[in-house]
Enzyme design. Structure first.
Site, PDB file in Angstrom:
ATOM      1  N   ARG A   1       0.653  12.129  -8.935  1.00 14.30           N
ATOM      2  CA  ARG A   1       1.063  10.748  -8.689  1.00 14.30           C
ATOM      3  C   ARG A   1       2.476  10.476  -9.210  1.00 14.30           C
ATOM      4  O   ARG A   1       3.204   9.665  -8.660  1.00 14.30           O
ATOM      5  CB  ARG A   1       0.114   9.755  -9.378  1.00 14.30           C
TER       6      ARG A   1
ATOM      7  N   GLU B   1       0.847  -1.198   0.000  1.00 11.61           N
ATOM      8  CA  GLU B   1       0.000   0.000   0.000  1.00 11.61           C
ATOM      9  C   GLU B   1       0.884   1.249   0.000  1.00 11.61           C
ATOM     10  O   GLU B   1       1.984   1.226   0.539  1.00 11.61           O
ATOM     11  CB  GLU B   1      -0.899  -0.037   1.246  1.00 11.61           C
ATOM     12  N   ASP B   2       0.365   2.320  -0.589  1.00 14.38           N
ATOM     13  CA  ASP B   2       1.136   3.566  -0.592  1.00 14.38           C
ATOM     14  C   ASP B   2       1.085   4.273   0.755  1.00 14.38           C
ATOM     15  O   ASP B   2       2.105   4.733   1.263  1.00 14.38           O
ATOM     16  CB  ASP B   2       0.694   4.503  -1.723  1.00 14.38           C
TER      17      ASP B   2
ATOM     18  N   ASP C   1      -3.987   5.434   6.312  1.00  9.79           N
ATOM     19  CA  ASP C   1      -4.573   6.601   6.959  1.00  9.79           C
ATOM     20  C   ASP C   1      -5.494   6.097   8.065  1.00  9.79           C
ATOM     21  O   ASP C   1      -5.036   5.680   9.109  1.00  9.79           O
ATOM     22  CB  ASP C   1      -5.318   7.408   5.890  1.00  9.79           C
TER      23      ASP C   1
ATOM     24  N   PHE D   1      -1.249  16.257   4.308  1.00 13.71           N
ATOM     25  CA  PHE D   1      -1.706  15.733   3.028  1.00 13.71           C
ATOM     26  C   PHE D   1      -0.501  15.635   2.105  1.00 13.71           C
ATOM     27  O   PHE D   1       0.152  16.629   1.813  1.00 13.71           O
ATOM     28  CB  PHE D   1      -2.783  16.636   2.413  1.00 13.71           C
TER      29      PHE D   1
END
Length: 174
Positions: free
Chosen positions: A163, A97-98, A101, A150
């Protein structure tokens, strides 16, 4: 409103950390094969870079899931929008996963994958935001732990942009 991107981790820092993760995973699975499951869309960049640095045999697959539907609150059930091609039963699976959260969707996805009876199921994330966690998820391999900011780049986006940045940046609105 315009946004500015400030570098949090340079391309060199990200590259070095991914190499470390690749070495650790290779050592942990020495003599075995793994199936790396990248989470689309953001995890594709990290997953491909990570698997290039793993020295044990790797099968690569991708999955896309959502627990949000058309709203902004999790529905509590995961909806697979692109499923795996590979059968994971009896295999060493590493979900890649990037960023983690709240943990909601990932937790539900891990539960879904556990039902498919893998030999082992591990989680590797490039970024972890523990301050935002609502549901605990077991992180086995962690690139960087970050504050509640963010971020974009390396697969992560703001309105589908950024991205492709080779570094991880913080978005600041002007």
């Amino acid at each position: 409103m315009n946004e500015q991107i400030h570098i949090m981790y340079s391309e060199q820092e990200v590259d070095a950390r991914i190499a470390e993760l690749g070495r650790q995973i290779s050592e942990d699975f020495k003599g075995e094969e793994i199936l790396a499951v990248g989470i689309l869309r953001g995890g594709a960049f990290f997953c491909t870079e990570l698997t290039k640095r793993i020295t044990v045999p790797v099968i690569l697959d991708f999955i896309e899931a959502s627990s949000y539907g058309s709203g902004t609150q999790s529905s509590g059930t995961v909806r697979i929008t692109k499923d795996l091609i590979e059968d994971i039963e009896g295999k060493n699976v590493i979900v890649v996963e990037d960023i983690i959260d709240s943990g909601r969707t990932l937790n539900l996805l891990l539960e879904n994958l556990k039902q498919r009876k893998p030999k082992s199921l591990k989680l590797c994330t490039l970024l972890d935001k523990p301050d935002r966690r609502v549901v605990e998820v077991p992180v086995d391999y962690n690139g960087f732990q970050i504050p509640d900011q963010f971020v974009v780049g390396y697969g992560m986006d703001y309105a589908q942009r950024y991205r492709n940045l080779p570094y991880i940046g913080v978005v600041e609105m002007e």
